[in-house]
Design an enzyme around this catalytic site. Structure first.
Site, PDB file in Angstrom:
ATOM      1  CB  ALA A 165      -0.847  -0.119   1.085  1.00 29.11           C
TER       2      ALA A 165
ATOM      3  NE  ARG B  71       7.032   1.767  -4.170  1.00 28.32           N
ATOM      4  CZ  ARG B  71       7.530   1.068  -5.240  1.00 28.32           C
ATOM      5  NH1 ARG B  71       7.188   1.762  -6.463  1.00 28.32           N
ATOM      6  NH2 ARG B  71       7.793  -0.179  -5.174  1.00 28.32           N
TER       7      ARG B  71
ATOM      8  CE1 TYR C 168       2.465  -8.374 -12.718  1.00 32.24           C
ATOM      9  CE2 TYR C 168       1.000  -8.748 -14.751  1.00 32.24           C
ATOM     10  CZ  TYR C 168       1.501  -7.973 -13.448  1.00 32.24           C
ATOM     11  OH  TYR C 168       0.685  -6.957 -12.982  1.00 32.24           O
TER      12      TYR C 168
ATOM     13  CB  ALA D  47       1.580 -15.014 -10.842  1.00 29.95           C
TER      14      ALA D  47
HETATM   15  P1  NAP Z   1       4.274  -0.619  -7.657  1.00 35.60           P
HETATM   16  O1  NAP Z   1       3.794   0.923  -7.930  1.00 35.60           O
HETATM   17  O2  NAP Z   1       5.376  -1.126  -8.259  1.00 35.60           O
HETATM   18  O3  NAP Z   1       3.866  -1.046  -6.259  1.00 35.60           O
HETATM   19  C1  NAP Z   1       4.178  -2.331  -5.669  1.00 35.60           C
HETATM   20  C2  NAP Z   1       3.941  -2.161  -4.123  1.00 35.60           C
HETATM   21  O4  NAP Z   1       3.786  -3.577  -3.776  1.00 35.60           O
HETATM   22  C3  NAP Z   1       4.857  -1.387  -3.445  1.00 35.60           C
HETATM   23  O5  NAP Z   1       4.073  -0.631  -2.424  1.00 35.60           O
HETATM   24  C4  NAP Z   1       5.693  -2.583  -2.834  1.00 35.60           C
HETATM   25  O6  NAP Z   1       6.381  -2.276  -1.664  1.00 35.60           O
HETATM   26  C5  NAP Z   1       4.903  -3.576  -2.567  1.00 35.60           C
HETATM   27  N1  NAP Z   1       5.580  -4.734  -2.904  1.00 35.60           N
HETATM   28  C6  NAP Z   1       6.296  -5.336  -3.767  1.00 35.60           C
HETATM   29  N2  NAP Z   1       6.853  -6.857  -3.434  1.00 35.60           N
HETATM   30  C7  NAP Z   1       6.157  -6.724  -2.188  1.00 35.60           C
HETATM   31  C8  NAP Z   1       6.506  -7.998  -1.456  1.00 35.60           C
HETATM   32  N3  NAP Z   1       7.017  -8.943  -1.793  1.00 35.60           N
HETATM   33  N4  NAP Z   1       5.708  -7.858  -0.177  1.00 35.60           N
HETATM   34  C9  NAP Z   1       5.083  -6.864   0.244  1.00 35.60           C
HETATM   35  N5  NAP Z   1       4.820  -5.773  -0.644  1.00 35.60           N
HETATM   36  C10 NAP Z   1       5.410  -5.845  -1.787  1.00 35.60           C
HETATM   37  O7  NAP Z   1       2.898  -1.662  -8.302  1.00 35.60           O
HETATM   38  P2  NAP Z   1       1.365  -1.174  -8.924  1.00 35.60           P
HETATM   39  O8  NAP Z   1       1.283  -0.762 -10.294  1.00 35.60           O
HETATM   40  O9  NAP Z   1       0.732  -0.238  -7.700  1.00 35.60           O
HETATM   41  O10 NAP Z   1       0.762  -2.723  -8.559  1.00 35.60           O
HETATM   42  C11 NAP Z   1       0.253  -2.976  -7.549  1.00 35.60           C
HETATM   43  C12 NAP Z   1      -0.799  -4.457  -7.819  1.00 35.60           C
HETATM   44  O11 NAP Z   1      -1.335  -4.201  -9.162  1.00 35.60           O
HETATM   45  C13 NAP Z   1       0.233  -5.609  -8.398  1.00 35.60           C
HETATM   46  O12 NAP Z   1      -0.215  -6.690  -7.990  1.00 35.60           O
HETATM   47  C14 NAP Z   1       0.193  -5.599  -9.937  1.00 35.60           C
HETATM   48  O13 NAP Z   1       0.622  -6.683 -10.549  1.00 35.60           O
HETATM   49  C15 NAP Z   1      -1.259  -5.017 -10.061  1.00 35.60           C
HETATM   50  N6  NAP Z   1      -1.401  -4.408 -11.410  1.00 35.60           N
HETATM   51  C16 NAP Z   1      -0.999  -3.259 -11.834  1.00 35.60           C
HETATM   52  C17 NAP Z   1      -1.030  -2.792 -12.990  1.00 35.60           C
HETATM   53  C18 NAP Z   1      -0.245  -1.504 -13.743  1.00 35.60           C
HETATM   54  O14 NAP Z   1      -0.685  -1.100 -14.612  1.00 35.60           O
HETATM   55  N7  NAP Z   1       0.256  -0.786 -12.706  1.00 35.60           N
HETATM   56  C19 NAP Z   1      -1.973  -3.429 -13.955  1.00 35.60           C
HETATM   57  C20 NAP Z   1      -2.664  -4.407 -13.512  1.00 35.60           C
HETATM   58  C21 NAP Z   1      -2.452  -5.012 -12.150  1.00 35.60           C
HETATM   59  P3  NAP Z   1       7.784  -1.086  -1.453  1.00 35.60           P
HETATM   60  O15 NAP Z   1       6.834   0.269  -1.789  1.00 35.60           O
HETATM   61  O16 NAP Z   1       7.970  -1.122  -0.061  1.00 35.60           O
HETATM   62  O17 NAP Z   1       8.410  -1.396  -2.537  1.00 35.60           O
END
Ligand code: NAP
Length: 259
Positions: free
Chosen positions: A11, A13, A163, A166
């Protein structure tokens, strides 16, 4: 605690932060889980408070059994209950590699963080929620579980098979827990984002800018963390009382087949 209690993984970012803020607007106490970026998580906590919520930050790697257990026990120590779990934490592959070449190391990392982690965190939280339901500790209604997947659950991207596998697994996880937990009144949902503007997509911004301009999905803009947060907030408000296992496509219409 006289607020609903939510855990949002990842949460600090991006999408997770967007979800935490929308839950804060509903008055939730939010457990802001993060992997390593304390500054981002702390900033999120500030925003949660400004939005009318409360919260704490907990560093925990969802891929680690020990960390998952601590995330649950620390949440219970702080707030005594879990009303909503949002499985959001996830990573992209370190390197996008053709499935004919991609190695096991990337696969293991992706599966551990993006699938095994949420699977067993859901199991642990579900058992806690069942206890809460049995003891009547449901002041804000029956608990719920939401998992953030992706259009990659059904879209084949041959340069990040790990990916996609998963995310497809998480879709089935939602069906499984929805089926298993219905007898306790615990509802389980999948929120399936399209392309969202976060750090995860920053490196491929130009590619998606072009695709959006060409109409790769009908609503021609980037998705925002707030778009996903609002969908989760609707679930948290219990706006879908006769649904479970449902998939919410928050993707600008990407999933539509058109002719
Ligand atoms: P992001 O901006 O890279 O942020 C990822 C967040 O997850 C960060 O807060 C990070 O913590 C945390 N994280 C990473 N690895 C972790 C772990 N092993 N344990 C606990 N926390 C962890 O990613 P996002 O784009 O917001 O994506 C969030 C979710 O949405 C993901 O599951 C992603 O696959 C999904 N998603 C994203 C998109 C997209 O276009 N962005 C589209 C579809 C689905 P730190 O801040 O401490 O590093």
């Amino acid at each position: 605690m006289s607020r609903p209690i939510s855990i949002v993984t990842g949460a600090g970012r991006g999408i997770g932060r967007g979800i935490a803020i929308e839950l804060a607007k509903l008055g939730h106490a939010v457990v802001i889980n993060y992997a390593g970026n304390f500054a981002a998580a702390d900033e999120c906590l500030k925003l949660v408070r400004e939005a009318g919520g409360e919260g704490i930050t907990i560093r925990a790697d969802v891929a680690s059994a020990e960390d998952r257990a601590r995330l649950v026990t620390d949440t219970l120590t702080a707030f005594g209950r879990i009303d909503l779990l949002v499985n959001n934490a996830g990573v992209a592959p370190n390197v996008r590699a053709d499935i004919l070449d991609a190695g096991e190391e990337s696969f293991d990392r992706l599966i551990n963080i993006n699938l095994k982690g949420p699977y067993f965190l859901t199991q642990a939280v579900a058992n806690q929620m069942i206890e809460q339901v049995k003891s009547g500790a449901t002041p804000f209604g029956l608990p719920q579980i939401v998992t953030i997947t992706s259009i990659s659950a059904y879209t084949a991207s041959v340069n990040r098979g790990d990916y996609c596998v998963a995310k497809a697994g998480l879709a089935m996880m939602t069906s499984l827990f929805a089926a298993r937990l219905a007898e306790f009144g615990i509802k389980v949902f999948e929120v399936r984002p399209g392309v969202i503007a976060t750090d995860m997509t920053e490196g491929v911004k130009e590619k998606y800018d072009k695709l959006i301009a060409e109409g790769a999905w009908p609503i021609r803009r980037w998705g925002l963390p707030e778009d996903i947060g609002r969908a989760v907030a609707a679930i948290a408000r219990n706006d879908f009382p006769f649904s479970t296992g449902e998939v919410f496509n928050i993707d600008g219409g990407f999933h539509l087949r058109t002719l």
